[in-house]
Design an enzyme around this catalytic site. Structure first.
Site, mmCIF file in Angstrom:
data_model
loop_
_atom_site.group_PDB
_atom_site.id
_atom_site.type_symbol
_atom_site.label_atom_id
_atom_site.label_comp_id
_atom_site.label_asym_id
_atom_site.label_seq_id
_atom_site.Cartn_x
_atom_site.Cartn_y
_atom_site.Cartn_z
ATOM 1 C CG HIS A 36 -1.728 -1.199 1.435
ATOM 2 N ND1 HIS A 36 -2.895 -1.437 0.760
ATOM 3 C CD2 HIS A 36 -1.551 -2.274 2.254
ATOM 4 C CE1 HIS A 36 -3.416 -2.585 1.157
ATOM 5 N NE2 HIS A 36 -2.615 -3.111 2.053
ATOM 6 C CG ASP A 37 1.563 2.760 3.839
ATOM 7 O OD1 ASP A 37 0.391 3.033 3.522
ATOM 8 O OD2 ASP A 37 1.887 2.380 4.975
#
Ligand code: BDR
Ligand code: CA
Length: 312
Positions: A242-243
């Site tokens: 994700h990040d």
């Protein structure tokens, strides 16, 4: 080219670690500091983990501040079931040589925004938005000084990952997310709709490990732990990373597509708490308050990530 000044607000988290590494490896961005928030694991761990990562990258010069230890108005929900009990399971924990900076993360953000030229600092938010909302509530005058907020959070077409309708970062502190989305600051949002398209496949993790440097090998170890939970949940080869999409957006926005939309945060309903209601089809006249990414060129993303981590 002058590097873009960023502050990374984070709750490491293996995927937060990948984002921090990508930023520290990239000359296009200048990391002014890292602020830790409670999220994946409690603050004592996220603030230690952030310093572990800078040290693994050989960048103990980066200042790390601890911020909020719980959401604005709720009890903390954590995600050890995904990240392991340290938040960075996959690598051996150690006590970093550099201590935390004195003072609260929110005060560091406020002071930095006041000290730097107006409109020059981007906030990269990788966890619950508690620290950033605290800044806005404490010092509303600094809101107009922010260039942009780029955040990982929310989901719409993909639904949620912590409840059927909510993504973890927004769910943990929906009131903080609401403050941020109502603030008027330009927002770029990386929801699950895009992060679920960047999967840590076996071939990609092997390529990362083959870089052979400390940071890449530590990241590969962390990813091998991190992806287990999601591989089982989604039945995929690898899990979503994700990040780092937040940092990839700053480095190479052309790998993403999306559109400007109105985004509202559900703060009332027990059933759909923390849902990001994205008006993708413009069925309301509510004002556009975020650029919402939806597609990404996953091969281009991993080429960038693997090449950059090899530089550390
Ligand atoms: C987000 O929640 C955390 O578990 C990850 O670090 C990421 O920021 C994904 O929903
Ligand atoms: Ca995170």
């Amino acid at each position: 080219m002058t590097p873009r000044k960023i502050i990374i607000d984070t709750d490491p988290g293996q995927d937060d670690a990948a984002a921090i590494m990508l930023a520290l490896a990239s000359p296009e961005v200048d990391v002014l500091g890292i602020t830790a928030v409670a999220g994946n694991v409690p603050l004592a761990l996220t603030s230690r983990n952030a310093r572990m990562i800078t040290e693994i990258c050989g960048r103990a010069d980066i200042k790390v501040f601890a911020g909020a230890d719980k959401p604005l108005r709720r009890n903390l929900v954590t995600a050890e079931h995904v990240h392991g009990k340290t938040g960075l399971d996959g690598v051996e924990p150690f006590e970093p040589g550099r201590p935390l900076e004195p003072g609260h993360a929110a005060d560091f953000i406020i002071e930095t925004l006041r000290a730097e030229p107006a409109g020059s600092v981007t906030l990269c938010a990788l966890g619950p938005l508690t620290n950033i909302a605290t800044v806005f509530e404490k010092s509303p005058d600094v809101v107009r000084l922010i260039k942009e907020i780029v955040l990982m959070g929310g989901g719409f077409f993909e639904g949620g990952n912590i409840t059927p309708s909510a993504e973890f970062n927004i769910y943990v502190d929906p009131e903080a997310a609401d403050v941020v989305f109502q603030s008027g600051v330009p927002i770029t949002m990386m929801p699950l709709d895009v992060t679920h398209k960047v999967l840590t496949t076996r071939a990609r993790v092997d390529r990362l490990r083959a870089n052979g440097n400390r940071a890449s090998m530590a990241m590969a170890d962390m990813l091998e732990f991190f992806e287990r939970y999601d591989e089982q949940k989604y039945g995929t080869d690898g899990g979503p990373l994700h990040d780092p999409t937040v940092i990839a957006w700053l480095l190479d926005p052309a790998m993403f597509t999306g559109r400007k939309c109105n985004v509202e945060i559900e703060t009332g309903s027990e059933l759909t708490l923390g849902a990001t209601v994205i008006d993708w089809w413009k069925v309301t006249k509510r004002p556009e308050n975020a650029f919402v990414a939806r597609e990404v060129d996953a091969d281009r993303f991993f080429d960038l990530l693997i090449e950059r981590l090899g530089r550390l």
